[in-house]
Scaffold this motif. Structure first.
Motif, PDB file in Angstrom:
ATOM      1  N   ARG A   1       9.688  22.306  61.882  1.00  0.00           N
ATOM      2  CA  ARG A   1       9.449  21.875  63.262  1.00  0.00           C
ATOM      3  C   ARG A   1       8.230  20.968  63.341  1.00  0.00           C
ATOM      4  NH1 ARG A   1       5.961  23.226  66.948  1.00  0.00           N
ATOM      5  NH2 ARG A   1       5.169  24.987  65.774  1.00  0.00           N
ATOM      6  N   LEU A   2       7.150  21.345  62.654  1.00  0.00           N
ATOM      7  CA  LEU A   2       5.929  20.545  62.699  1.00  0.00           C
ATOM      8  C   LEU A   2       6.103  19.198  61.996  1.00  0.00           C
ATOM      9  CD1 LEU A   2       3.352  23.400  62.161  1.00  0.00           C
ATOM     10  CD2 LEU A   2       3.596  21.984  64.223  1.00  0.00           C
TER      11      LEU A   2
ATOM     12  N   ARG B   1       8.938  17.542  61.864  1.00  0.00           N
ATOM     13  CA  ARG B   1       9.716  16.737  62.820  1.00  0.00           C
ATOM     14  C   ARG B   1       8.818  16.222  63.941  1.00  0.00           C
ATOM     15  NH1 ARG B   1      13.368  20.926  62.195  1.00  0.00           N
ATOM     16  NH2 ARG B   1      12.751  21.815  64.197  1.00  0.00           N
ATOM     17  N   LYS B   2       7.957  17.097  64.447  1.00  0.00           N
ATOM     18  CA  LYS B   2       7.060  16.724  65.541  1.00  0.00           C
ATOM     19  C   LYS B   2       6.133  15.585  65.112  1.00  0.00           C
ATOM     20  CE  LYS B   2       3.701  18.770  68.724  1.00  0.00           C
ATOM     21  NZ  LYS B   2       3.071  20.028  69.154  1.00  0.00           N
ATOM     22  N   ARG B   3       5.568  15.707  63.927  1.00  0.00           N
ATOM     23  CA  ARG B   3       4.666  14.664  63.417  1.00  0.00           C
ATOM     24  C   ARG B   3       5.428  13.355  63.216  1.00  0.00           C
ATOM     25  NH1 ARG B   3       0.129  12.058  63.547  1.00  0.00           N
ATOM     26  NH2 ARG B   3      -0.587  11.324  61.541  1.00  0.00           N
TER      27      ARG B   3
ATOM     28  N   GLU C   1       8.202  12.367  64.683  1.00  0.00           N
ATOM     29  CA  GLU C   1       8.566  11.815  65.989  1.00  0.00           C
ATOM     30  C   GLU C   1       7.380  11.148  66.673  1.00  0.00           C
ATOM     31  OE1 GLU C   1      10.374  15.058  68.107  1.00  0.00           O
ATOM     32  OE2 GLU C   1      12.113  15.055  66.784  1.00  0.00           O
ATOM     33  N   ARG C   2       6.213  11.745  66.551  1.00  0.00           N
ATOM     34  CA  ARG C   2       5.018  11.157  67.169  1.00  0.00           C
ATOM     35  C   ARG C   2       4.709   9.798  66.541  1.00  0.00           C
ATOM     36  NH1 ARG C   2       0.370  15.136  67.594  1.00  0.00           N
ATOM     37  NH2 ARG C   2       1.617  15.828  69.348  1.00  0.00           N
TER      38      ARG C   2
ATOM     39  N   ARG D   1       7.516   7.098  67.589  1.00  0.00           N
ATOM     40  CA  ARG D   1       7.803   6.922  69.019  1.00  0.00           C
ATOM     41  C   ARG D   1       7.838   5.449  69.422  1.00  0.00           C
ATOM     42  NH1 ARG D   1       4.270  10.731  71.677  1.00  0.00           N
ATOM     43  NH2 ARG D   1       5.808  12.221  70.971  1.00  0.00           N
TER      44      ARG D   1
ATOM     45  N   ARG E   1      15.253  11.234  67.795  1.00  0.00           N
ATOM     46  CA  ARG E   1      15.446  11.843  66.483  1.00  0.00           C
ATOM     47  C   ARG E   1      16.917  11.785  66.085  1.00  0.00           C
ATOM     48  NH1 ARG E   1      15.238  17.916  65.601  1.00  0.00           N
ATOM     49  NH2 ARG E   1      14.485  17.749  67.708  1.00  0.00           N
TER      50      ARG E   1
END
Length: 152
Positions: free
Chosen positions: A16-17, A19-21, A23-24, A27, A33
């Motif tokens: 999850r982290l 993916r979050k990184r 995506e950030r 952006r 995604r």
């Protein structure tokens, strides 16, 4: 909390982290995604038909069609008629998708390097081997009928 549940939670949290990184950092490219995943899979399977790509992505075909419509409107993919079967469209990346793929891959590498910052090459290799082995075990378990999967 047991070791088994902790391992699952940590694996989930790390994914999850990451993916979050990712995506950030991506952006600015203006893609979701899901669209990144389409580009990635399609880059490895150009000429695939829509249903085949939906299967690879593990999404419903109707969900994929909506994504493809947006990506086609943006000029990232093209649908071509199947040479012998008018019911199928074959999917291809357009030239304007390739710089985005390069960008995506470089951000993916940056994200991986950040996650593995203080790992030695040996630790990285060992982790990779363990995760691949876990994936193989789970692929085998997923291919079993439900009654065989629970017996054991």
């Amino acid at each position: 909390m047991t070791t088994e549940s902790t391992l699952s939670l940590v694996l989930h949290d790390v994914a999850r982290l990451m993916r979050k990184r990712f995506e950030r950092l991506t952006r600015a490219a203006g893609l979701t995604r899901a669209q990144w995943q389409v580009l990635s899979k399609l880059s490895m399977h150009e000429g695939i038909y829509q249903k085949g790509l939906a299967d690879l992505l593990e999404v419903e075909p109707v969900t994929l069609v909506r994504l493809l419509d947006k990506m086609q409107a943006r000029g990232l993919i093209e649908r071509r008629n199947h040479p012998t079967d008018r019911r199928f469209f074959l999917l291809f990346l357009t030239p304007s998708a390739h710089p985005l793929l390069q960008f995506m891959r470089s951000i993916g590498e940056q994200t991986r390097l950040e996650a593995m910052a203080d790992f030695s090459p040996q630790e990285y290799d060992q982790l990779q081997q363990y995760l691949e082995r876990m994936r193989e075990h789970l692929l085998t378990a997923c291919s079993l009928p439900p009654d065989e999967a629970t017996a054991g």
